[in-house]
Design a protein around this motif. Sequence first.
Motif, PDB file in Angstrom:
ATOM      1  N   GLY A   8       0.772  -1.231   0.000  1.00 51.76           N
ATOM      2  CA  GLY A   8       0.000   0.000   0.000  1.00 51.76           C
ATOM      3  C   GLY A   8       0.801   1.278   0.000  1.00 51.76           C
ATOM      4  O   GLY A   8       0.224   2.364  -0.075  1.00 51.76           O
ATOM      5  N   GLY A   9       2.113   1.211   0.091  1.00 51.55           N
ATOM      6  CA  GLY A   9       2.899   2.431   0.049  1.00 51.55           C
ATOM      7  C   GLY A   9       2.923   3.024  -1.352  1.00 51.55           C
ATOM      8  O   GLY A   9       2.376   2.458  -2.294  1.00 51.55           O
ATOM      9  N   GLY A  10       3.544   4.193  -1.483  1.00 49.35           N
ATOM     10  CA  GLY A  10       3.645   4.809  -2.785  1.00 49.35           C
ATOM     11  C   GLY A  10       3.894   6.295  -2.698  1.00 49.35           C
ATOM     12  O   GLY A  10       4.283   6.819  -1.642  1.00 49.35           O
ATOM     13  N   LEU A  11       3.691   6.960  -3.815  1.00 50.94           N
ATOM     14  CA  LEU A  11       3.894   8.409  -3.931  1.00 50.94           C
ATOM     15  C   LEU A  11       2.543   9.101  -3.989  1.00 50.94           C
ATOM     16  O   LEU A  11       1.666   8.698  -4.767  1.00 50.94           O
ATOM     17  N   VAL A  12       2.383  10.142  -3.186  1.00 51.89           N
ATOM     18  CA  VAL A  12       1.126  10.881  -3.147  1.00 51.89           C
ATOM     19  C   VAL A  12       1.442  12.356  -2.931  1.00 51.89           C
ATOM     20  O   VAL A  12       2.477  12.703  -2.354  1.00 51.89           O
ATOM     21  N   GLU A  13       0.556  13.203  -3.381  1.00 50.50           N
ATOM     22  CA  GLU A  13       0.727  14.641  -3.182  1.00 50.50           C
ATOM     23  C   GLU A  13       0.282  15.056  -1.781  1.00 50.50           C
ATOM     24  O   GLU A  13      -0.507  14.351  -1.132  1.00 50.50           O
ATOM     25  N   THR A  14       0.765  16.189  -1.341  1.00 48.07           N
ATOM     26  CA  THR A  14       0.335  16.739  -0.050  1.00 48.07           C
ATOM     27  C   THR A  14      -1.187  16.839  -0.008  1.00 48.07           C
ATOM     28  O   THR A  14      -1.823  17.292  -0.961  1.00 48.07           O
ATOM     29  N   GLY A  15      -1.747  16.365   1.105  1.00 44.49           N
ATOM     30  CA  GLY A  15      -3.192  16.363   1.267  1.00 44.49           C
ATOM     31  C   GLY A  15      -3.860  15.080   0.812  1.00 44.49           C
ATOM     32  O   GLY A  15      -5.056  14.891   1.047  1.00 44.49           O
ATOM     33  N   GLY A  16      -3.111  14.224   0.167  1.00 42.77           N
ATOM     34  CA  GLY A  16      -3.656  12.974  -0.335  1.00 42.77           C
ATOM     35  C   GLY A  16      -3.767  11.899   0.737  1.00 42.77           C
ATOM     36  O   GLY A  16      -3.470  12.135   1.912  1.00 42.77           O
ATOM     37  N   SER A  17      -4.186  10.725   0.296  1.00 42.07           N
ATOM     38  CA  SER A  17      -4.415   9.609   1.212  1.00 42.07           C
ATOM     39  C   SER A  17      -3.754   8.338   0.686  1.00 42.07           C
ATOM     40  O   SER A  17      -3.604   8.159  -0.526  1.00 42.07           O
ATOM     41  N   LEU A  18      -3.378   7.487   1.617  1.00 42.64           N
ATOM     42  CA  LEU A  18      -2.889   6.152   1.315  1.00 42.64           C
ATOM     43  C   LEU A  18      -3.387   5.211   2.400  1.00 42.64           C
ATOM     44  O   LEU A  18      -3.636   5.629   3.535  1.00 42.64           O
ATOM     45  N   ARG A  19      -3.496   3.951   2.046  1.00 48.74           N
ATOM     46  CA  ARG A  19      -3.902   2.928   3.011  1.00 48.74           C
ATOM     47  C   ARG A  19      -2.862   1.825   2.990  1.00 48.74           C
ATOM     48  O   ARG A  19      -2.629   1.197   1.954  1.00 48.74           O
ATOM     49  N   LEU A  20      -2.247   1.592   4.132  1.00 48.19           N
ATOM     50  CA  LEU A  20      -1.277   0.515   4.270  1.00 48.19           C
ATOM     51  C   LEU A  20      -1.955  -0.721   4.841  1.00 48.19           C
ATOM     52  O   LEU A  20      -2.836  -0.612   5.694  1.00 48.19           O
ATOM     53  N   SER A  21      -1.525  -1.871   4.367  1.00 48.00           N
ATOM     54  CA  SER A  21      -2.036  -3.141   4.864  1.00 48.00           C
ATOM     55  C   SER A  21      -0.868  -4.027   5.263  1.00 48.00           C
ATOM     56  O   SER A  21       0.216  -3.947   4.669  1.00 48.00           O
ATOM     57  N   CYS A  22      -1.105  -4.875   6.243  1.00 46.99           N
ATOM     58  CA  CYS A  22      -0.081  -5.819   6.687  1.00 46.99           C
ATOM     59  C   CYS A  22      -0.783  -7.087   7.148  1.00 46.99           C
ATOM     60  O   CYS A  22      -1.707  -7.020   7.956  1.00 46.99           O
ATOM     61  N   ALA A  23      -0.340  -8.212   6.639  1.00 44.37           N
ATOM     62  CA  ALA A  23      -0.918  -9.491   7.033  1.00 44.37           C
ATOM     63  C   ALA A  23       0.166 -10.402   7.593  1.00 44.37           C
ATOM     64  O   ALA A  23       1.261 -10.499   7.023  1.00 44.37           O
ATOM     65  N   ALA A  24      -0.150 -11.048   8.684  1.00 43.16           N
ATOM     66  CA  ALA A  24       0.765 -12.005   9.299  1.00 43.16           C
ATOM     67  C   ALA A  24       0.434 -13.411   8.832  1.00 43.16           C
ATOM     68  O   ALA A  24      -0.745 -13.780   8.749  1.00 43.16           O
ATOM     69  N   SER A  25       1.470 -14.159   8.526  1.00 46.39           N
ATOM     70  CA  SER A  25       1.271 -15.550   8.114  1.00 46.39           C
ATOM     71  C   SER A  25       2.296 -16.424   8.823  1.00 46.39           C
ATOM     72  O   SER A  25       3.280 -15.932   9.364  1.00 46.39           O
ATOM     73  N   GLY A  26       2.056 -17.727   8.779  1.00 44.68           N
ATOM     74  CA  GLY A  26       2.958 -18.664   9.433  1.00 44.68           C
ATOM     75  C   GLY A  26       2.226 -19.415  10.518  1.00 44.68           C
ATOM     76  O   GLY A  26       0.995 -19.466  10.551  1.00 44.68           O
ATOM     77  N   SER A  27       2.986 -20.004  11.415  1.00 40.66           N
ATOM     78  CA  SER A  27       2.417 -20.809  12.482  1.00 40.66           C
ATOM     79  C   SER A  27       2.624 -20.104  13.816  1.00 40.66           C
ATOM     80  O   SER A  27       3.760 -19.857  14.223  1.00 40.66           O
ATOM     81  N   PHE A  28       1.541 -19.753  14.471  1.00 36.62           N
ATOM     82  CA  PHE A  28       1.658 -19.079  15.763  1.00 36.62           C
ATOM     83  C   PHE A  28       0.379 -19.281  16.560  1.00 36.62           C
ATOM     84  O   PHE A  28      -0.664 -19.636  16.000  1.00 36.62           O
ATOM     85  N   PHE A  29       0.472 -19.008  17.874  1.00 37.30           N
ATOM     86  CA  PHE A  29      -0.661 -19.213  18.747  1.00 37.30           C
ATOM     87  C   PHE A  29      -1.587 -18.002  18.775  1.00 37.30           C
ATOM     88  O   PHE A  29      -2.806 -18.147  18.652  1.00 37.30           O
TER      89      PHE A  29
END
Length: 121
Positions: A8-29
């Motif tokens: 979700g990163g990138g280049l945007v102008e002042t006043g603009g919007s971005l949405r970052l996402s992050c997903a965890a994967s693997g084996s965990f409790f």
Amino acid sequence: QVHLVESGGGLVETGGSLRLSCAASGSFFSINDMGWYRQAPGEQRELVASITSSGRTVYADSVKGRFTISRDNAKNAVFLQMNSLKPEDTSVYYCNANVKVIWVAAAADYWGQGTQVTVSS
């Protein structure tokens, strides 16, 4: 092994919007807190926002009122909606998760690879 993958990163102008996402994967409790940090060149990594598994949030003063953190526990994902972006928000943004791999072990912090956010003036 726990992996955090950001997008979700990138280049945007002042006043603009971005949405970052992050997903965890693997084996965990379980996953405790999740959050977003950022680090600009020559600067220390700093907390942007964090969220507990129950939805309690913390924000850096510099982003309050402009950024919103949220998570989807079913998908082991965390999001950062960034509005009214400013040039000083330019940085590499890192996803963080405090993960308990097995129930008897202590939780540990895991990090994503980082995603560049650039805000042009």
